[in-house]
Write a protein that holds these residues in place. Structure first.
Motif, PDB file in Angstrom:
ATOM      1  N   ARG A   1       0.868  -1.180   0.000  1.00  0.00           N
ATOM      2  CA  ARG A   1       0.000   0.000   0.000  1.00  0.00           C
ATOM      3  C   ARG A   1       0.902   1.227   0.000  1.00  0.00           C
ATOM      4  NH1 ARG A   1      -4.615   1.771   4.402  1.00  0.00           N
ATOM      5  NH2 ARG A   1      -5.145   3.720   3.360  1.00  0.00           N
TER       6      ARG A   1
ATOM      7  N   GLU B   1      -1.863  -1.298  -3.707  1.00  0.00           N
ATOM      8  CA  GLU B   1      -2.946  -0.380  -3.378  1.00  0.00           C
ATOM      9  C   GLU B   1      -2.458   1.055  -3.462  1.00  0.00           C
ATOM     10  OE1 GLU B   1      -5.765   0.426   0.437  1.00  0.00           O
ATOM     11  OE2 GLU B   1      -5.538  -1.658  -0.244  1.00  0.00           O
TER      12      GLU B   1
ATOM     13  N   TYR C   1     -11.406  -2.241  -7.273  1.00  0.00           N
ATOM     14  CA  TYR C   1     -11.859  -0.928  -6.849  1.00  0.00           C
ATOM     15  C   TYR C   1     -12.063  -0.842  -5.334  1.00  0.00           C
ATOM     16  CZ  TYR C   1     -12.474   0.021 -11.752  1.00  0.00           C
ATOM     17  OH  TYR C   1     -12.254   0.200 -13.093  1.00  0.00           O
ATOM     18  N   LEU C   2     -11.634   0.280  -4.790  1.00  0.00           N
ATOM     19  CA  LEU C   2     -11.844   0.598  -3.382  1.00  0.00           C
ATOM     20  C   LEU C   2     -13.257   1.155  -3.218  1.00  0.00           C
ATOM     21  CD1 LEU C   2      -8.457   2.413  -2.911  1.00  0.00           C
ATOM     22  CD2 LEU C   2      -9.103   0.304  -1.757  1.00  0.00           C
TER      23      LEU C   2
ATOM     24  N   SER D   1     -10.484   7.213 -11.137  1.00  0.00           N
ATOM     25  CA  SER D   1      -9.274   7.954 -10.777  1.00  0.00           C
ATOM     26  C   SER D   1      -8.235   7.891 -11.901  1.00  0.00           C
ATOM     27  CB  SER D   1      -8.670   7.377  -9.491  1.00  0.00           C
ATOM     28  OG  SER D   1      -8.194   6.051  -9.742  1.00  0.00           O
TER      29      SER D   1
ATOM     30  N   ARG E   1      -5.150  -1.745  -6.818  1.00  0.00           N
ATOM     31  CA  ARG E   1      -6.379  -1.409  -6.101  1.00  0.00           C
ATOM     32  C   ARG E   1      -6.444   0.103  -5.994  1.00  0.00           C
ATOM     33  NH1 ARG E   1      -6.671  -4.649  -0.897  1.00  0.00           N
ATOM     34  NH2 ARG E   1      -7.085  -6.311  -2.382  1.00  0.00           N
ATOM     35  N   CYS E   2      -7.495   0.693  -6.582  1.00  0.00           N
ATOM     36  CA  CYS E   2      -7.625   2.148  -6.626  1.00  0.00           C
ATOM     37  C   CYS E   2      -9.101   2.530  -6.671  1.00  0.00           C
ATOM     38  CB  CYS E   2      -6.883   2.691  -7.848  1.00  0.00           C
ATOM     39  SG  CYS E   2      -7.557   2.108  -9.430  1.00  0.00           S
ATOM     40  N   TYR E   3      -9.373   3.820  -6.769  1.00  0.00           N
ATOM     41  CA  TYR E   3     -10.749   4.300  -6.857  1.00  0.00           C
ATOM     42  C   TYR E   3     -11.220   4.333  -8.306  1.00  0.00           C
ATOM     43  CZ  TYR E   3     -10.469   5.603  -1.972  1.00  0.00           C
ATOM     44  OH  TYR E   3     -10.327   5.553  -0.608  1.00  0.00           O
TER      45      TYR E   3
ATOM     46  N   ARG F   1      -4.246   4.723  -3.151  1.00  0.00           N
ATOM     47  CA  ARG F   1      -5.480   5.430  -2.792  1.00  0.00           C
ATOM     48  C   ARG F   1      -5.481   6.897  -3.216  1.00  0.00           C
ATOM     49  NH1 ARG F   1      -8.833   3.580   1.215  1.00  0.00           N
ATOM     50  NH2 ARG F   1      -8.580   1.367   1.611  1.00  0.00           N
ATOM     51  N   HIS F   2      -4.558   7.286  -4.069  1.00  0.00           N
ATOM     52  CA  HIS F   2      -4.478   8.671  -4.522  1.00  0.00           C
ATOM     53  C   HIS F   2      -3.984   8.678  -5.965  1.00  0.00           C
ATOM     54  CE1 HIS F   2      -0.345   7.689  -3.570  1.00  0.00           C
ATOM     55  NE2 HIS F   2       0.057   8.815  -4.124  1.00  0.00           N
TER      56      HIS F   2
ATOM     57  N   GLN G   1      -0.022   8.226   0.826  1.00  0.00           N
ATOM     58  CA  GLN G   1      -0.694   9.297   0.070  1.00  0.00           C
ATOM     59  C   GLN G   1       0.257  10.338  -0.508  1.00  0.00           C
ATOM     60  OE1 GLN G   1      -4.082   9.724  -0.467  1.00  0.00           O
ATOM     61  NE2 GLN G   1      -4.769   7.964   0.688  1.00  0.00           N
TER      62      GLN G   1
END
Length: 106
Positions: free
Chosen positions: A41, A64, A104-105, A89, A84-86, A66-67, A44
């Motif tokens: 992970r 992962e 997807y998160l 994005s 793994r992301c949004y 997340r940004h 950010q």
């Protein structure tokens, strides 16, 4: 620590990875062929992900993110792994454009 340089952990036997929140740069091939890694992970603050950062990590299942980093290089993981992301994005578009598996998160 703000940067992990090129090939810093090349072919290293590490099993797990906890990167500091202060990290901003992962240079090319920083963790190339770290075959025992299964999950990573990114913090950010990582704004630069060089090419092949986790490529060759044959057991890596999930990276992962997340940004949306400012720069993401080619082939950061193997095709057998997933990012793994949004949904929607910049990282999602990166996966779609480069044929990477995506999870997807929520």
């Amino acid at each position: 620590m703000k940067e992990i340089g090129s090939e810093a952990f090349y072919f290293c036997g590490i099993h797990s990875l906890e990167l500091p929140d202060s990290l901003e740069v992962l240079d090319q091939s920083a963790f190339f062929k770290c075959n025992n890694l299964e999950y990573v992970r990114l913090p950010q603050n990582v704004r630069y992900i060089g090419k092949w950062v986790f490529h060759g990590c044959n057991r890596l299942k999930v990276l992962e993110i997340r940004h949306d980093p400012e720069f993401v290089g080619d082939w950061i993981i193997n095709r057998s792994a997933a990012i793994r992301c949004y949904r929607g994005s910049k990282m999602d578009r990166y996966c779609q454009n480069n044929g990477f598996n995506v999870e997807y998160l929520d």
